[in-house]
Scaffold this active site. Sequence first.
Site, mmCIF file in Angstrom:
data_model
loop_
_atom_site.group_PDB
_atom_site.id
_atom_site.type_symbol
_atom_site.label_atom_id
_atom_site.label_comp_id
_atom_site.label_asym_id
_atom_site.label_seq_id
_atom_site.Cartn_x
_atom_site.Cartn_y
_atom_site.Cartn_z
ATOM 1 N N ALA A 256 0.778 -1.233 0.000
ATOM 2 C CA ALA A 256 0.000 0.000 0.000
ATOM 3 C C ALA A 256 0.813 1.289 0.000
ATOM 4 O O ALA A 256 0.422 2.260 -0.652
ATOM 5 C CB ALA A 256 -0.939 0.001 1.202
ATOM 6 N N ALA A 257 1.879 1.348 0.783
ATOM 7 C CA ALA A 257 2.598 2.615 0.934
ATOM 8 C C ALA A 257 3.139 3.084 -0.422
ATOM 9 O O ALA A 257 3.540 2.252 -1.234
ATOM 10 C CB ALA A 257 3.744 2.433 1.924
ATOM 11 N N PRO A 258 3.112 4.413 -0.685
ATOM 12 C CA PRO A 258 2.792 5.520 0.231
ATOM 13 C C PRO A 258 1.309 5.825 0.396
ATOM 14 O O PRO A 258 0.950 6.688 1.175
ATOM 15 C CB PRO A 258 3.511 6.699 -0.406
ATOM 16 C CG PRO A 258 3.485 6.391 -1.869
ATOM 17 C CD PRO A 258 3.646 4.895 -1.973
ATOM 18 N N GLY A 259 0.425 5.157 -0.380
ATOM 19 C CA GLY A 259 -0.991 5.251 -0.071
ATOM 20 C C GLY A 259 -1.880 5.980 -1.043
ATOM 21 O O GLY A 259 -3.071 6.134 -0.774
ATOM 22 N N GLY A 260 -1.349 6.430 -2.185
ATOM 23 C CA GLY A 260 -2.187 7.136 -3.147
ATOM 24 C C GLY A 260 -3.326 6.275 -3.658
ATOM 25 O O GLY A 260 -4.488 6.715 -3.724
ATOM 26 N N LYS A 261 -3.014 5.034 -4.012
ATOM 27 C CA LYS A 261 -4.045 4.121 -4.513
ATOM 28 C C LYS A 261 -4.983 3.705 -3.377
ATOM 29 O O LYS A 261 -6.191 3.527 -3.589
ATOM 30 C CB LYS A 261 -3.386 2.909 -5.165
ATOM 31 C CG LYS A 261 -2.498 3.263 -6.351
ATOM 32 C CD LYS A 261 -1.781 2.042 -6.889
ATOM 33 C CE LYS A 261 -0.767 2.441 -7.951
ATOM 34 N NZ LYS A 261 0.330 3.274 -7.397
ATOM 35 N N ASP A 276 1.464 -3.682 4.190
ATOM 36 C CA ASP A 276 2.801 -3.369 3.703
ATOM 37 C C ASP A 276 3.812 -4.083 4.591
ATOM 38 O O ASP A 276 3.553 -4.340 5.768
ATOM 39 C CB ASP A 276 3.063 -1.863 3.704
ATOM 40 C CG ASP A 276 4.162 -1.466 2.725
ATOM 41 O OD1 ASP A 276 3.817 -1.119 1.578
ATOM 42 O OD2 ASP A 276 5.347 -1.528 3.094
ATOM 43 N N ASP A 318 -0.113 -3.545 -6.321
ATOM 44 C CA ASP A 318 0.841 -2.685 -7.035
ATOM 45 C C ASP A 318 2.217 -3.138 -6.571
ATOM 46 O O ASP A 318 2.736 -2.686 -5.551
ATOM 47 C CB ASP A 318 0.589 -1.213 -6.712
ATOM 48 C CG ASP A 318 1.418 -0.293 -7.584
ATOM 49 O OD1 ASP A 318 1.422 -0.484 -8.811
ATOM 50 O OD2 ASP A 318 2.089 0.601 -7.040
ATOM 51 N N CYS A 371 5.055 0.107 -11.836
ATOM 52 C CA CYS A 371 5.535 1.258 -12.603
ATOM 53 C C CYS A 371 6.843 0.944 -13.320
ATOM 54 O O CYS A 371 7.761 1.757 -13.334
ATOM 55 C CB CYS A 371 5.689 2.487 -11.707
ATOM 56 S SG CYS A 371 6.763 2.249 -10.268
#
Length: 444
Positions: A256-261, A276, A318, A371
């Site tokens: 999860a981190a940094p948490g945008g999604k 995480d 992700d 990414c």
Amino acid sequence: MFDRPGLAARLCAQRLLGAVIEKNSSLDGLTDNNSGNAQYLALEPRDRSLVRAILGTSLRNRGTIEQTIRRLLDRPLPENAHSLKHLLHVATAQILYLSVPDHSAVDLAVTAADNDPRNRKYAGLVNAILRRIVRSKEKILAHAAKTDQAANNVPAWFNEMLIAAYGEEKAAKILQMQTYEPPIDLTVKGDPKHWAEVLNGTVLPNGSVRLGSFEGSLTDLQGFEDGEWWVQDMAASLPARLMGDLKGKKVADLCAAPGGKTAQLALAGADVTALDLSANRLKRLQGNFDRLKLPVKTHQTNLMDYEPEELFDAVLLDAPCSSTGTVRRHPDVPWTKTPDDLAKLATVQANLLARAVDFVKPGGIIVFSNCSLDPKEGEDVARAALKNPALEACPITPQDCEGIENLIIDEGFLRSTPADMPHENPQLAGMDGFFAARFRKKST
């Protein structure tokens, strides 16, 4: 010697450039404001900003800078003169690309050389070369633009990977975009048009707001303290949008981190659990969510050992990757990664994706993304995952990506690159490189 204004910042930039090139150190780690390099942390905020600007510029234009220096040398520098080479790169980056007074860049570089026992005998050479660069600045930049030296700004393996994946023409466009500072995109809670007007931005096809030029800090912009938006590249916002209607559903963000999604999932009405491996990263994530005023449960765990109390309706993975798709934001990536790193990361991703299947209810959705620009970490992992008898493809459709349907590729996968979404102003164009695939866990 450190009493001279600006000298400490230049010495720090020289040191950190060496750490990236020689030791493959992450620039993010070196310039972290809490745990970064001690020499960097000793600087005032303004000088830290200068160091980051110098390093980003030096790495984005490394080939052009290297060729410029070589052309002006009567004979090559000694192979082991690493510190001297970094000093020259730092000064040349300022002269050619940054709004730093030329005389200041030259004088501070000469002072730095004169006070370093390794470089003292080269102080005169540093002075001569840099003054020649100052006199020929316009010609140097014109030559660089005319000869399209973007491929020289990255290691050969990175250029070869892009050509193999996208062909020479698109690879060249990706590398050209790498030479520009990237724009800043925001994901907003409310109406994108409203926030675009308030923040002098532009609404992108996916609903993100891309900022124009602004002065000061992002944290000073309207809406930050109230948690009305968060920084997230347009491409990074796409995977969470592929999960369908999430209202009332139990959803896990597995890395999860940094948490945008994670924030996107919570905003969509999901009951979100953020997982995480790093407790520190989760702590930062929770701090972000306190500002955003969005509900989230966090759990620190190794996914390979994790056993949920109840299966989820959907999961987003992700996965950890090479981050080659973020090269505009992180120009150190080509210099700190190797093809072997990418192969190892692809194996990690495949294992995590196989494990993610165990967390989902029959009929549930799994979105896999990362990414990376290398298909070995994206398309190849997704294709291999479909050999799992418990999984079936859930192809991404044009309805999932209105306005950016061109990002859907064969097999219903999604692929973006920095060369996508052109704009007359290259600093407002493009997006990060991202890959996403969607699967459904079979009911039987």
